[in-house]
Motif scaffolding. Structure first.
Motif, PDB file in Angstrom:
ATOM      1  N   ASP A   1       0.818  -1.218   0.000  1.00  0.00           N
ATOM      2  CA  ASP A   1       0.000   0.000   0.000  1.00  0.00           C
ATOM      3  C   ASP A   1       0.850   1.265   0.000  1.00  0.00           C
ATOM      4  O   ASP A   1       0.317   2.376   0.150  1.00  0.00           O
ATOM      5  CB  ASP A   1      -0.912   0.024   1.238  1.00  0.00           C
ATOM      6  CG  ASP A   1      -2.064  -0.959   1.118  1.00  0.00           C
ATOM      7  OD1 ASP A   1      -2.521  -1.204  -0.017  1.00  0.00           O
ATOM      8  OD2 ASP A   1      -2.510  -1.479   2.150  1.00  0.00           O
ATOM      9  N   SER A   2       2.150   1.109  -0.200  1.00  0.00           N
ATOM     10  CA  SER A   2       3.042   2.267  -0.101  1.00  0.00           C
ATOM     11  C   SER A   2       2.795   3.298  -1.190  1.00  0.00           C
ATOM     12  O   SER A   2       3.163   4.470  -1.032  1.00  0.00           O
ATOM     13  CB  SER A   2       4.502   1.797  -0.159  1.00  0.00           C
ATOM     14  OG  SER A   2       4.804   0.950   0.933  1.00  0.00           O
TER      15      SER A   2
ATOM     16  N   ILE B   1      -0.311  -5.553  -5.884  1.00  0.00           N
ATOM     17  CA  ILE B   1      -0.789  -4.355  -5.203  1.00  0.00           C
ATOM     18  C   ILE B   1      -2.029  -4.645  -4.352  1.00  0.00           C
ATOM     19  O   ILE B   1      -2.446  -3.800  -3.540  1.00  0.00           O
ATOM     20  CB  ILE B   1      -1.090  -3.250  -6.239  1.00  0.00           C
ATOM     21  CG1 ILE B   1      -1.000  -1.872  -5.603  1.00  0.00           C
ATOM     22  CG2 ILE B   1      -2.449  -3.455  -6.866  1.00  0.00           C
ATOM     23  CD1 ILE B   1      -1.104  -0.743  -6.599  1.00  0.00           C
ATOM     24  N   LEU B   2      -2.612  -5.785  -4.505  1.00  0.00           N
ATOM     25  CA  LEU B   2      -3.834  -6.142  -3.782  1.00  0.00           C
ATOM     26  C   LEU B   2      -3.502  -6.976  -2.546  1.00  0.00           C
ATOM     27  O   LEU B   2      -2.495  -7.679  -2.503  1.00  0.00           O
ATOM     28  CB  LEU B   2      -4.766  -6.926  -4.713  1.00  0.00           C
ATOM     29  CG  LEU B   2      -5.213  -6.200  -5.975  1.00  0.00           C
ATOM     30  CD1 LEU B   2      -6.021  -7.138  -6.864  1.00  0.00           C
ATOM     31  CD2 LEU B   2      -6.019  -4.943  -5.630  1.00  0.00           C
TER      32      LEU B   2
ATOM     33  N   LEU C   1      -5.334  -1.261   1.168  1.00  0.00           N
ATOM     34  CA  LEU C   1      -5.573  -0.865   2.571  1.00  0.00           C
ATOM     35  C   LEU C   1      -5.571  -2.063   3.523  1.00  0.00           C
ATOM     36  O   LEU C   1      -6.215  -2.037   4.565  1.00  0.00           O
ATOM     37  CB  LEU C   1      -6.895  -0.102   2.709  1.00  0.00           C
ATOM     38  CG  LEU C   1      -6.960   1.276   2.036  1.00  0.00           C
ATOM     39  CD1 LEU C   1      -8.341   1.884   2.199  1.00  0.00           C
ATOM     40  CD2 LEU C   1      -5.904   2.207   2.607  1.00  0.00           C
ATOM     41  N   GLU C   2      -4.834  -3.066   3.161  1.00  0.00           N
ATOM     42  CA  GLU C   2      -4.777  -4.252   4.016  1.00  0.00           C
ATOM     43  C   GLU C   2      -4.127  -3.935   5.368  1.00  0.00           C
ATOM     44  O   GLU C   2      -4.524  -4.468   6.403  1.00  0.00           O
ATOM     45  CB  GLU C   2      -3.985  -5.355   3.316  1.00  0.00           C
ATOM     46  CG  GLU C   2      -3.877  -6.638   4.139  1.00  0.00           C
ATOM     47  CD  GLU C   2      -2.984  -7.667   3.482  1.00  0.00           C
ATOM     48  OE1 GLU C   2      -3.215  -8.867   3.697  1.00  0.00           O
ATOM     49  OE2 GLU C   2      -2.056  -7.266   2.758  1.00  0.00           O
ATOM     50  N   SER C   3      -3.136  -3.046   5.378  1.00  0.00           N
ATOM     51  CA  SER C   3      -2.392  -2.748   6.605  1.00  0.00           C
ATOM     52  C   SER C   3      -2.974  -1.593   7.402  1.00  0.00           C
ATOM     53  O   SER C   3      -2.452  -1.242   8.460  1.00  0.00           O
ATOM     54  CB  SER C   3      -0.930  -2.439   6.266  1.00  0.00           C
ATOM     55  OG  SER C   3      -0.853  -1.408   5.307  1.00  0.00           O
TER      56      SER C   3
ATOM     57  N   GLY D   1       6.924  -7.277  -5.025  1.00  0.00           N
ATOM     58  CA  GLY D   1       5.856  -7.652  -4.121  1.00  0.00           C
ATOM     59  C   GLY D   1       6.133  -7.175  -2.695  1.00  0.00           C
ATOM     60  O   GLY D   1       6.673  -6.095  -2.478  1.00  0.00           O
ATOM     61  N   GLU D   2       5.804  -8.001  -1.726  1.00  0.00           N
ATOM     62  CA  GLU D   2       5.949  -7.623  -0.322  1.00  0.00           C
ATOM     63  C   GLU D   2       7.407  -7.457   0.093  1.00  0.00           C
ATOM     64  O   GLU D   2       7.709  -6.735   1.050  1.00  0.00           O
ATOM     65  CB  GLU D   2       5.286  -8.675   0.573  1.00  0.00           C
ATOM     66  CG  GLU D   2       3.773  -8.650   0.560  1.00  0.00           C
ATOM     67  CD  GLU D   2       3.206  -7.357   1.122  1.00  0.00           C
ATOM     68  OE1 GLU D   2       3.871  -6.710   1.944  1.00  0.00           O
ATOM     69  OE2 GLU D   2       2.088  -6.987   0.733  1.00  0.00           O
TER      70      GLU D   2
END
Length: 375
Positions: free
Chosen positions: A48-49, A181-182, A185-187, A250-251
């Motif tokens: 989400d950066s 990217i999905l 707003l997970e975090s 990714g992450e």
């Protein structure tokens, strides 16, 4: 007498150094890119950066608007000189010392980051002090030539920065996974706002040092437009960089010391066009060189204007040597440096980026209002 000395000093500088708004634009752009691509800032929210990049850019526009408006109200005056006009000679000198320290301290971190990256990526067996000494010699010599020479160098570097960034992004398209990217707003919002704060204060907010250089622009009427547009364009390029790194890595993008460099390592076109990261790293070297030169120049200018000296060049060598010494003792390793920049530097920057310029701007409005009421 002090005011007279300051005016004489400014006249001497003005005869030798004049830059256009285009040169100011490119100089600020290359300066910001010195941190934008070489520091893992703004990745607190993981995938989400990219939201942090948008919010951070908007905040940076507001931060830059404060000091640009202040410089517009007092043409041909630097932040240090404006502070002495609004706050009086003694408090104004304290402000001058603060900005001398800020640009000097920022320069030490810029040099430390440069030497650490060079040691980790390019010259692992070369002592850090040798790399630092070489850079300081070149930076001091360039700063002694004045802002006009530095800005012309930035015009050349600008093309390489844009071409390398855009070309690298295009070549990485086959390695991109948009689904990285999905989910959005997970975090939550806390890490997003933390990342936005890093972006607003580190690559995009450190342009406060240009409050010392705006007086050298030959057409002051267009300065506000110049500064705001370069912040906006750099923010868009930052957003593109975040998308590329997230799509490719990714992450793990948030866990890399140099996310952009790691992404570039994935570039491979057939069996003949790969391992181009040394070319990209060369561009980054010149970005860091430009940023360090500006920091040293501004610290010398702020010091000379604070004490009423006639020539800032006299202070370049001692400040350069002290800057080198400070960079060698600040942090024991790159991990400690990155942790400090992420968590402490945004808070440390707030007085210099927001509080002092905002106080000066408010006082200028109050003084003007008082004068109008008296008339």
């Amino acid at each position: 007498m002090i005011e007279k000395k300051r005016m004489v000093a400014m006249d001497i500088f003005a005869q030798n150094d004049r830059i256009s708004n285009m040169e100011l634009w490119t100089l600020m752009f290359v300066y910001m890119m010195g941190s934008l691509l070489t520091l893992p800032i703004g990745y607190a929210a993981g995938h989400d950066s990219w939201i942090s990049a948008i919010i951070g850019t908007i905040a940076a526009l507001g931060i830059n608007w404060i000091y640009v408006l202040l410089c517009h109200k007092y043409p041909r005056k630097s932040l240090v000189e404006i502070a002495q006009i609004l706050l009086g000679p003694w408090i104004g000198k304290m402000v001058g010392i603060l900005y001398t320290w800020y640009s000097f301290y920022l320069g030490a971190y810029t040099l430390l980051n440069f030497t650490d990256i060079t040691g980790a990526v390019l010259l692992p067996r070369t002592p850090t002090v040798i790399v630092g000494i070489t850079m300081i010699i070149l930076v001091t010599w360039t700063a002694s030539k004045g802002i006009e020479v530095i800005s012309r160098c930035a015009l050349i570097l600008f093309l390489f920065v844009v071409i390398s960034t855009v070309l690298g992004s295009i070549l990485l398209v086959p390695d991109m996974e948009p689904k990285n990217i999905l989910p959005v707003l997970e975090s939550g919002w806390n890490p997003i706002l933390k990342g936005a704060g890093q972006i607003a204060t580190i690559p995009l907010g450190e342009t406060i040092v240009f409050g010392m250089l705006i007086p050298y622009v030959n057409q002051m009427a267009f300065v506000k437009k110049t500064v705001i547009t370069v912040i906006g364009v750099t923010g868009l390029l930052l957003l593109l960089t975040f998308f590329v790194n997230i799509f490719v890595l990714g992450e793990i993008a948030s866990k890399q010391l140099f996310p952009s460099y790691t992404s570039v390592m994935y570039i491979a076109v057939g069996d003949f066009f790969e391992r181009i990261e040394p070319l990209v790293f060369t561009v980054w070297i010149f970005n860091g060189f430009t940023k360090l030169t500006i920091c040293l120049l501004v610290s010398a200018l702020a010091l000379s204007q604070t004490i009423g000296s006639r020539d800032y060049r006299f202070y370049l060598i001692p400040l350069g040597l002290l800057l080198l010494e400070l960079s060698l003792i600040l942090h024991p390793n790159q991990l400690d440096l990155i942790a400090y920049i992420k968590d402490i530097w945004p808070l440390f920057s707030l007085p210099f980026l927001i509080f002092v310029p905002l106080i000066l701007l408010i006082i200028s409005f109050l003084k003007r209002k008082t004068l109008k009421s008296q008339n």
